[in-house]
Design a protein around this motif. Structure first.
Motif, PDB file in Angstrom:
ATOM      1  N   UNK A   1       0.538  -1.281   0.524  1.00 48.17           N
ATOM      2  CA  UNK A   1       0.062  -0.310  -0.150  1.00 48.17           C
ATOM      3  C   UNK A   1       0.913   1.090   0.097  1.00 48.17           C
ATOM      4  N   UNK A   2       1.955   0.944   0.639  1.00 43.81           N
ATOM      5  CA  UNK A   2       2.159   2.713   0.831  1.00 43.81           C
ATOM      6  C   UNK A   2       4.050   2.171  -0.337  1.00 43.81           C
ATOM      7  N   UNK A   3       4.493   1.784   0.070  1.00 45.14           N
ATOM      8  CA  UNK A   3       5.752   1.508  -0.842  1.00 45.14           C
ATOM      9  C   UNK A   3       5.551   1.248  -3.029  1.00 45.14           C
ATOM     10  N   UNK A   4       5.020   0.941  -2.503  1.00 40.84           N
ATOM     11  CA  UNK A   4       4.458  -0.494  -4.313  1.00 40.84           C
ATOM     12  C   UNK A   4       5.584  -1.232  -4.271  1.00 40.84           C
ATOM     13  N   UNK A   5       6.004  -1.766  -3.792  1.00 42.53           N
ATOM     14  CA  UNK A   5       6.904  -2.727  -3.971  1.00 42.53           C
ATOM     15  C   UNK A   5       7.535  -3.422  -5.321  1.00 42.53           C
ATOM     16  N   UNK A   6       6.165  -4.172  -5.626  1.00 41.88           N
ATOM     17  CA  UNK A   6       6.189  -4.582  -7.015  1.00 41.88           C
ATOM     18  C   UNK A   6       6.631  -3.264  -8.066  1.00 41.88           C
ATOM     19  N   UNK A   7       5.631  -2.515  -8.135  1.00 42.04           N
ATOM     20  CA  UNK A   7       6.273  -1.480  -9.191  1.00 42.04           C
ATOM     21  C   UNK A   7       7.101  -0.968  -9.156  1.00 42.04           C
ATOM     22  N   UNK A   8       7.732  -0.385  -7.983  1.00 42.22           N
ATOM     23  CA  UNK A   8       8.957   0.795  -6.722  1.00 42.22           C
ATOM     24  C   UNK A   8       9.688  -0.947  -6.393  1.00 42.22           C
TER      25      UNK A   8
END
Length: 179
Positions: free
Chosen positions: A82-89
């Motif tokens: 939800x916050x850092x969106x690790x899959x995207x970033x």
């Protein structure tokens, strides 16, 4: 035989002298976005890569966002999804330079240096300037720093339902030992 020995000795001394980059692959980055009277929001990543060019003070670091570990698994899941969106970033990077850096003058006691550069995280890049302490030890070059990052600068949204429990001002602590 003598020529071979001399060539080997010369090559070895050139290679040893020309080492201008120091590196770590297990640097530590800790961040905390806790708010008093609420649950601790804190994570640590102990596999951060950092490279320093000792000739010109250029420095770069890379942290994989999924490498941050929280005490509470649900917090870690929310951070990544939800916050850092690790899959995207999937990563956070820093590229910069240590001002007035002269590796030969770094001693056995901590000395403060200013490091300026670009921090890229969550798809956004921001110029930052931090104070770091450096010292040489038998184990290598230690770099320690403590600075603040604002979530708004990187378009990291904190949902209103938890906005009073998570600080937008995130304290970041670096602890690197470069060899």
């Amino acid at each position: 035989m003598k020529k071979k020995f001399l060539y080997t000795l010369l090559l070895t001394s050139i290679i040893g002298y020309s080492q201008i980059k120091l590196i770590t692959k297990n640097g530590k980055v800790t961040f905390e976005a806790s708010v008093p009277a609420f649950e601790e929001v804190k994570a640590k990543n102990e596999s951060v890569t950092c490279v320093l060019n000792t000739e010109n003070g250029e420095i770069a670091a890379l942290a994989l966002t999924k490498g941050f570990r929280f005490k509470i698994a649900l917090m870690e899941e929310h951070f990544n999804e939800n916050y850092i969106e690790s899959d995207k970033y999937p990563k956070a990077t820093f590229k910069g330079k240590i001002e007035n850096f002269d590796y030969t003058k770094v001693g056995a006691t901590f000395k403060e240096y200013t490091i300026k550069g670009k921090l890229e995280m969550h798809g956004k890049t921001k110029d930052i300037s931090i104070i770091a302490k450096l010292k040489k030890t038998e184990a290598g070059l230690e770099i320690d720093s403590n600075f603040l990052v604002n979530t708004d600068d990187f378009d990291i949204e904190i949902p209103s339902v938890v906005s009073k429990k998570v600080s937008k001002k995130v304290n970041v602590i670096l602890d690197f030992l470069l060899k």
